[in-house]
Design a protein around this motif. Structure first.
Motif, mmCIF file in Angstrom:
data_model
loop_
_atom_site.group_PDB
_atom_site.id
_atom_site.type_symbol
_atom_site.label_atom_id
_atom_site.label_comp_id
_atom_site.label_asym_id
_atom_site.label_seq_id
_atom_site.Cartn_x
_atom_site.Cartn_y
_atom_site.Cartn_z
ATOM 1 N N PHE A 19 0.665 -1.123 0.004
ATOM 2 C CA PHE A 19 0.331 -0.500 -0.012
ATOM 3 C C PHE A 19 0.633 1.081 -0.069
ATOM 4 C CE2 PHE A 19 -1.862 -3.450 2.231
ATOM 5 C CZ PHE A 19 -3.183 -3.041 1.465
ATOM 6 N N MET A 20 1.985 1.242 -0.367
ATOM 7 C CA MET A 20 3.228 2.496 0.371
ATOM 8 C C MET A 20 3.583 2.784 -1.220
ATOM 9 S SD MET A 20 3.851 3.198 3.120
ATOM 10 C CE MET A 20 3.359 2.319 4.949
ATOM 11 N N SER B 264 -5.801 4.122 0.426
ATOM 12 C CA SER B 264 -5.330 4.912 -0.704
ATOM 13 C C SER B 264 -5.482 4.127 -1.967
ATOM 14 C CB SER B 264 -4.110 5.457 -0.236
ATOM 15 O OG SER B 264 -3.229 4.199 0.024
ATOM 16 N N SER B 265 -4.705 2.725 -2.014
ATOM 17 C CA SER B 265 -5.122 1.979 -3.248
ATOM 18 C C SER B 265 -6.441 2.002 -3.936
ATOM 19 C CB SER B 265 -5.328 0.262 -2.618
ATOM 20 O OG SER B 265 -6.396 -0.190 -2.237
ATOM 21 N N LYS C 127 1.520 12.154 -5.909
ATOM 22 C CA LYS C 127 2.430 13.011 -4.483
ATOM 23 C C LYS C 127 0.386 13.380 -2.823
ATOM 24 C CE LYS C 127 3.616 18.154 -4.333
ATOM 25 N NZ LYS C 127 4.902 19.205 -4.856
ATOM 26 N N GLU C 128 -0.132 13.520 -3.765
ATOM 27 C CA GLU C 128 -0.792 13.859 -3.116
ATOM 28 C C GLU C 128 -2.002 12.615 -1.600
ATOM 29 O OE1 GLU C 128 -4.394 16.828 -5.173
ATOM 30 O OE2 GLU C 128 -3.991 14.730 -5.382
ATOM 31 N N LYS C 129 -0.966 11.586 -1.862
ATOM 32 C CA LYS C 129 -1.221 10.121 -1.248
ATOM 33 C C LYS C 129 -0.373 10.286 -0.219
ATOM 34 C CE LYS C 129 -3.651 6.877 -4.621
ATOM 35 N NZ LYS C 129 -3.478 5.680 -5.769
ATOM 36 N N LYS C 130 0.990 10.649 -1.269
ATOM 37 C CA LYS C 130 2.001 10.709 -0.073
ATOM 38 C C LYS C 130 1.738 11.144 1.409
ATOM 39 C CE LYS C 130 6.913 10.952 -0.573
ATOM 40 N NZ LYS C 130 8.106 11.516 -1.518
ATOM 41 N N LEU D 86 1.261 10.072 5.114
ATOM 42 C CA LEU D 86 2.966 10.419 6.078
ATOM 43 C C LEU D 86 1.890 11.698 6.800
ATOM 44 C CD1 LEU D 86 5.091 12.345 3.928
ATOM 45 C CD2 LEU D 86 5.188 9.588 4.674
ATOM 46 N N GLY D 87 0.435 12.330 6.423
ATOM 47 C CA GLY D 87 -0.005 13.002 7.655
ATOM 48 C C GLY D 87 -0.804 12.085 8.580
ATOM 49 N N LEU D 88 -1.175 11.358 8.441
ATOM 50 C CA LEU D 88 -1.335 10.048 9.572
ATOM 51 C C LEU D 88 -0.747 9.125 9.958
ATOM 52 C CD1 LEU D 88 -4.299 8.005 6.269
ATOM 53 C CD2 LEU D 88 -4.951 9.594 8.893
#
Length: 359
Positions: A75-76, A195-196, A203-206, A210-212
């Protein structure tokens, strides 16, 4: 990777020291002793159908991280193309630094846990650092298991040494004692799955992931206030560094630092390589490197400035980190502050103030 600005301004000697120091934290590009950890959930100890890892063994605690990284890697994809780009890599690397610097050993001297004269892989229940790490490792693993990353229906209960009662050991136990931390780890793992199927750009997913991640990591850090009594086992100098280290995490987390292997090692090698003693005074600690001395000074400066202004610096920083663009600038500024000896620290406050006004 160091951005060009930082790389060009970083002193050649300081960079060389940092790069050579990384050997103590990684082995063949992996966290130290990674090859000795377990790679399958079924390799963990089990009793009556329940997994029973021992988080007071360094290799076992590292194994929790290895299993989490392997389970979440699918998922990364938005993190990058390298197998070591997940932000979860920062956790085992940090644990490795704690081990090599002697911070997981028994600080009371009552046992030989973690000492060269005893079990070097032992994590003391009296270690403040080991306690703080417990909240990052055990809570995240229990949440990952609860969210199905270790397989459906898997049950886990952490082992605990006899007579020790102040550590939660199951998901239900930890969720009852530390609901905010557990709910934020749950949100992180749920966010990974979502996210998948998200229409957002990588970029937005990343940035979202990272925020979560940092929300969960910081919630674990706040929950680890339960460890504070263990600070009494250390010198006032080590306690001051520990508290400054916690304060610095506020800046790192708000900027959504991508704690992959490369980025994490770059900063971990700047941290003191041994437990600090009462008479240690940075930047003049003879047996620590120039980098380590400078980092101690910067950490202290950040904490003192924030305290002087009643917490304003951290609040301004959080406010300034309001978009992907400002967070990127924030990460670059932190790199400059910690890696560039010529960075004018007196401009830090004014830069942050200006950035916060644009939010």
């Amino acid at each position: 990777m160091l951005n060009p600005t930082v790389l060009s301004s970083c002193l050649l000697l300081a960079c060389a020291v940092s790069l050579s120091s990384s050997a103590a934290l990684v082995d063949n590009g992996m966290p130290i002793l990674w090859a000795q950890t377990v790679g399958q959930v079924t390799d963990l100890p089990e009793q009556n159908g329940t997994l029973t890892p021992d988080p007071w063994s360094f290799l076992s605690r590292m194994s929790l991280y290895r299993l989490m990284i392997a389970a979440t890697d699918p998922f990364m994809g938005s993190m990058g193309t390298n197998a070591t780009d997940s932000p979860l890599w920062g956790l085992p690397l940090q644990l490795g630094w704690m081990l090599t610097s002697g911070r997981l050993a028994d600080p009371t001297g009552a046992t030989t846990c973690g000492l060269q004269t005893g079990d070097t892989m032992c994590i003391s229940t009296q270690s403040w650092w080991g306690c703080v790490s417990y909240f990052a490792s055990v809570l995240s693993f229990l949440s990952a298991t609860q969210q199905g990353f270790m397989g459906q229906g898997v049950q886990v209960q952490m082992q605990v040494p006899a007579g020790v009662k102040d550590y939660c050991t199951t998901y239900a136990d930890c969720a009852a004692r530390y609901p905010d931390a557990m709910s934020k780890w749950d949100a992180f793992f749920q966010g990974l799955k979502a996210s998948s199927e998200s229409p957002l750009t990588d970029k937005e997913k990343k940035d979202s992931i990272l925020g979560l991640y940092w929300a969960a990591q910081m919630a674990s850090t706040y929950a680890s206030a339960a460890c504070s009594a263990r600070q009494s086992h250390y010198s006032s100098t080590e306690v001051s560094f520990a508290n400054n280290w916690l304060n610095t995490a506020e800046y790192v987390s708000a900027a959504h630092f991508q704690s992959n292997v490369q980025n994490t090692v770059m900063f971990l090698v700047l941290l003191p390589s041994r437990v600090l003693r009462e008479n240690d005074s940075a930047p003049n600690i003879a047996d620590l490197s120039q980098d380590e001395n400078r980092t101690l000074t910067i950490f202290s400066w950040l904490k003192n400035i924030n305290s002087l202004f009643g917490g304003t610096l951290v609040r301004l920083w959080r406010k300034a980190m309001c978009s992907t663009e400002t967070r990127e600038k924030g990460r670059e500024m932190l790199e400059q502050l910690l890696l560039n000896p010529s960075f004018p620290t007196h401009t830090f406050f004014s830069i942050i103030t200006g950035m916060s006004r644009s939010c």
